[in-house]
Structures are given as structure tokens and as C-alpha cells.
Design a protein around this motif. Sequence first.
Motif: not given
Length: 266
Positions: A63-69, A71-79, A82-87
Motif C-alpha cells: 500500500x501507498x499513502x496519499x497525503x496533502x503533500x 496531491x497535485x490536483x486533478x482527477x482521482x486521488x490527485x484531487x 483528504x488523505x487516502x491509501x491504496x495498493x
Amino acid sequence: MSLSAIFEAVGVRGFLHAHRLGSPDSVGLDEDSPVVLASVVKVPLAYEFARQVAAGLLDPADRVHVSAADRLGGTGSAGFADDVSYSLRDAALLALSVSDNTAADLLFDRVGVDNVRSLLAELGLTRTTVLGAPRDVLRTIIEDTGAGRPLRALDPLRTSATTPREMTALLSALWADEAGAPVREWMSAQVSWHRLTAGFPPEVAVAGKTGTMPGIRNEIGVATYPDGAEYAVAVFTTGGGETLRRPDIDRAIGEAARTAVEQLRS
């Protein structure tokens, strides 16, 4: 209508290569000219990821964790707000299906930019260059905008770039490789149907990946006909940069792709 006339009618320059898989037959328009990869870079990224999984070098369930740092903006988790994690495999799915730049960044971190470059070299794609992950291209845009100079990200000689012919060669290798099966599924799940897919009748299955930047609209993919014939197509355009939303250019990409394939089928 000729391939060049299709693009001229919507005020852009087009670059195209179409190749029937398993055959030397091909059709091209400026197919050896350098073009900007944009989000098409996510195809070799996902391919190298799938190869590493097949070799036992990566666990797709990690798994990887997506934090505010991140997120680039745009589609999917980039936009996301809140923080999220996925495989890792879901990161690849997000990168190809909805062109999630943050998912691609995190996948690049695990796969390695140098390993993607090595894959391209192994396939003999000597004119395809990968500057880095989406965040690296964004960094050049921020720097160039601040300095008031032309954007490197829009110049195929100074950013991640390729040629249409090399992209159909990549697709040919991907479609022939058992390790590439997940990538083919992720490309089939792409939600953007307004370019290549829109150009073909509904009985033709299209697996593709778009790329978009100001004045740049791309898509590469494979069209599979009911008779089993498969055609790798790569279409890149430059021009029409006044707005990102140009459905006429999107339709021209699909029309040109279908026209090229029809020439091969005839």
C-alpha cells in the motif's frame, strides 16, 4: 478525407502511426517526429510495474499513502480533499483509468524512473525519453512560469517525449507479453472515450491512454475488431491551445485513427 486534412480541418497538426499487430503493415503521418508524451508516460510506467510484479520484485498488494503533500490536483486521488491509501495495483489502475497523477507519482517512486527508462531501452525505443514522474514535469512548469519563459513541458526536445512509431512499438510489445495482461485490462478501463474510442463503431473494443496539456492532445491504444484483428494506434496533436476543452479536436483524433485502421484493413 486524408489524414492530414482531418487535422487541418480543426486547426491542429497531427502525428499518427497505426500498425496491425502481428503484421508489418502500417500507416503513418509524420510518425517519426518528436512529440510530447504527457500522460501517455503512464503506459510504460504501468508496464514496468507489471513486469516487476511478474518477476516477484514488487507485491501488487503493498500500500501507498496519499497525503496533502502528494496531491497535485486533478482527477482521482490527485484531487482528493483528504488523505487516502491504496495498493500499488490500484495506483496503476487509477493512473491508467482516470489519469491520476498522484497515483502515477507514487507508482514511479516504487518502480523507479531509471527502471522505466531501462524498459524503453530494452525495447529499442531510443527516441522515447522520460524526464520523471508527473510531479517532476509540474516542477518545470512552475519554474518556467515564474521565470516568464516558454514551458519546457510543451517542448518535445526538453521534456518527456516520444514518436508515434515508437508508441505503437511499445503497444506491440505490451500486447505480446503475458506480463502485460494487467496493463491491458487497466487501459481497457479508461473512462475517457472521447478520442480513440469515439472514432470506432461500438463492436470494436478500444484500450487506450490519453495525454493532455495546453495545446497538446494525445492518445495511444489498441483497437480490436470482432474478427480478432488488433491494431495499435498512436495519435498526437499540437495546436488549439486556447482552451483544454476542444471536442472537435478529440473527434478528429478518433476519426484519424479509424481512417488509418480502415486503410490497413482494406
